[in-house]
Design an enzyme around this catalytic site. Structure first.
Site, PDB file in Angstrom:
ATOM      1  N   GLU A 315       0.811  -1.213   0.000  1.00  0.00           N
ATOM      2  CA  GLU A 315       0.000   0.000   0.000  1.00  0.00           C
ATOM      3  C   GLU A 315       0.852   1.274   0.000  1.00  0.00           C
ATOM      4  OE1 GLU A 315      -3.904  -1.770   2.226  1.00  0.00           O
ATOM      5  OE2 GLU A 315      -2.257  -1.195   3.502  1.00  0.00           O
TER       6      GLU A 315
HETATM    7  C1  ACM Z   1      -1.817  -5.530   4.140  1.00  0.00           C
HETATM    8  O1  ACM Z   1      -2.852  -6.037   4.554  1.00  0.00           O
HETATM    9  N1  ACM Z   1      -1.772  -4.246   3.843  1.00  0.00           N
HETATM   10  C2  ACM Z   1      -0.615  -6.311   3.963  1.00  0.00           C
END
Ligand code: ACM
Length: 580
Positions: A315
């Site tokens: 992310e």
């Molecule tokens: C995640 O759940 N951002 C690895």
């Protein structure tokens, strides 16, 4: 417990169990002959036997002792045989290696009945009664992981140690410790004291889904000293569990930027994040940031001496980079095809440093780019296809798809699930987890040349603010996951015979063990009144609709998709941002 009842009680289910007649007793002072390399497993059992049953097992050189733990070189890695008899050697364990012996002693603990999970004898002190039985067993997967997020909510050390005991009791063998995130930095670093002085606490915390603006107004914080972490590593290893630390970069770094604003793109003063969701405040992907995190790695490889080191990579919205002339210029100078490619470039450089320190880097699946060294292990969380693709790119992979094994997601469709966020993932859904589904392989083609090392469940802690909440979210679904990770592959789909048998074994034999261990698990028919959190808004997400919208690769998470960990609002972000 009789042999035939015992043969229906073990969880995870072993490869084979043959029940005999009657029982075998061990008494306080029983002698135990142990091959030197299996001593740590014998010590683990002796500790539990002393606490739970008031039985001291005493080491002896005599090879015909009542208890024998020996190496059996024909057994596979992690495998064991366990035989109990009424005469001669009462308990004989043959183990392929130390890992097999650790699994064998957990099986012994289960065979002694639920009282084996207490910390003091409540009846029959000075005696362990075991059924006459023969067990042959070996793991399906080498990597049987559980992630603890100690960043969003700090988990006190004592609770981490307790959780390690519970993981080991389920034959899980990797603890992925997510130590840093936007909302907190939880590990002492000598070179950068502000990481804990500033980054380990926040003045207030969001309660309920990140989509609602409720703050509790109470400071939250905590961190582990290096000695705390050395203790956690040693404690886990003494139970057959390896700790894999994770320092998450170049996203999920707001706590670090709050401590050292020069790590951020804007260089301006910053706060530890108090709300959930995905942040656009990512690292300045500069050489200076790289050097900072190389130093962090250098200090932590002295603490975490296991084979792996997690560096995150999930992310990473490139919004700020695209607006920062110096970052755009860096991408250009490096000859990258786009500014967003700095994500893979940064992670690749840090992964090389981890390798240079003798550890295998572990990254989330967004981190798979041409910049990532081949030796890096990839954790596939945005579904299944990302993991298969990573093996095709040559990486070893751990399967941890959010849509099945993120145990922070709500456990049913009930409105009274505490903070009902994310996909409804029932006990049955987790038990039906198949790490390499046929329909995915039909789309992606086969696995390889990288290997699927195993599977991992994740306990993210935005909504799990203390150990009681983690118990509720983890159990009994983690028991279902553990059976998938350990026991032979079989049809565990919804409605299968295996589902019925598992549920019966769970109810009759395993929930009493969890209760004896003091685990406040979710009752199968829903939360107890005091396990509910009325008034805290959730945000249920429909899995079928998410999958339908997920596109050909079936990715369910990430900053650009929007899920409970994501932020659909970010989807308006620019595309890759090719430098001029
Ligand atoms: C995640 O759940 N951002 C690895």
């Amino acid at each position: 417990m009789t042999g035939s009842a015992a043969s229906r009680s073990l969880l995870p289910l072993p490869r084979s169990v043959a029940a005999g007649q009657g029982t075998v007793a061990l008494h306080d002072g029983s002698r135990m002959h142990v091959a030197p390399q299996l001593r740590p497993a014998a010590r683990a059992w002796a500790r539990d036997a002393a606490e739970a049953h008031g039985v001291d097992l005493v080491l002896t050189d005599e090879v015909d002792a009542p208890v024998v733990l020996e190496i059996d070189p024909v057994l596979p890695a992690g495998g064991y045989t366990l035989t109990t008899r009424r005469t001669g050697t009462r308990v004989r364990i043959g183990a392929g290696d130390l890992a097999g012996a650790f699994a064998a002693v957990q099986t012994l603990r289960q065979l002694a009945g639920p009282d084996g999970f207490r910390r003091g004898p409540v009846r029959n002190a000075g005696r362990i009664e075991l059924p006459v039985i023969q067990v042959e067993d070996a793991p399906r997967f080498a990597w049987r992981g559980i992630l603890l997020d100690v960043a969003r909510h700090f988990l006190p050390k004592a609770d981490v140690l307790r959780f390690i005991d519970l993981a080991a009791a389920h034959h899980l063998n990797v603890l992925h410790l997510h130590l840093t995130d936007d909302q907190g930095w939880r590990v002492e670093i000598d070179a950068f004291p502000r990481l804990t002085e500033v980054g380990s606490w926040r003045p207030t915390t969001q309660v309920g889904s990140w989509r609602f603006p409720n703050l509790d107004g109470r400071p939250h914080g905590g961190f582990y000293t290096k000695d705390d972490l050395r203790e956690i590593v040693a404690y886990a290893r003494a139970r057959g569990v390896e700790v894999m630390p994770e320092i998450d970069v170049p996203g999920h770094v707001e706590a670090a930027i709050a401590a050292y604003p020069e790590l951020g793109v804007s260089k301006k003063p910053h706060q530890v994040r108090t709300t959930w969701g995905i942040s656009t405040q990512v690292l300045d992907p500069s050489e200076a940031s790289l050097d900072f995190f190389r130093t962090v790695v250098d200090e932590l490889v002295e603490v975490f001496d296991g084979p792996w080191f997690g560096i995150g990579g999930d992310e990473v919205p490139p919004h700020l980079w695209l607006d920062a002339p110096h970052v755009v210029a860096q991408a250009e100078a490096l000859g990258l095809g786009s500014v967003a490619e700095l994500h893979g470039w940064f992670l690749g450089r840090l992964a090389e440093h981890v390798l240079a320190r003798g550890r295998r880097p572990v990254v989330w699946d967004e981190g798979v780019t041409e910049h990532l060294p081949q030796q890096a292990i990839v954790t596939s969380w945005r579904g299944f296809a990302a993991g298969v693709r990573a093996t095709q790119a040559g990486h070893d992979v751990v399967m941890a798809p959010e849509q099945v094994v993120y145990l922070d997601h709500r456990a049913s469709e009930r409105e009274d699930e505490p903070v009902p966020v994310g996909f409804a993932r029932t006990l049955e859904d987790v038990y039906a987890f198949e790490p390499l589904p046929d329909d995915v392989l039909a789309r992606t083609g086969p696995v390889g040349p990288g290997r699927v090392l195993g599977v991992q469940a994740c306990l993210w802690s935005e909504y799990l603010h203390d150990a009681r909440r983690r118990d509720y979210a983890a159990f009994p679904r983690l028991a279902a996951f553990a059976e998938v990770a350990w026991s032979p592959a079989t049809d565990r789909s919804l409605g299968s015979a295996a589902q019925d048998e598992f549920r019966a074994r769970l109810v009759d034999a395993h929930l009493p063990r969890l209760a004896a261990a003091g685990v406040e698990h979710r009752p199968l028919d829903g939360p107890l009144p005091w396990q509910q959190l009325p008034g805290l808004p959730g945000w249920p997400i429909d899995l079928a609709a998410t999958l339908a919208a997920a596109g050909p690769e079936g990715h369910v998470g990430g900053w650009h998709e929007g899920n409970e960990h994501g932020d659909a609002g970010l989807a308006a972000a620019p595309a890759d941002g090719t430098p001029e």
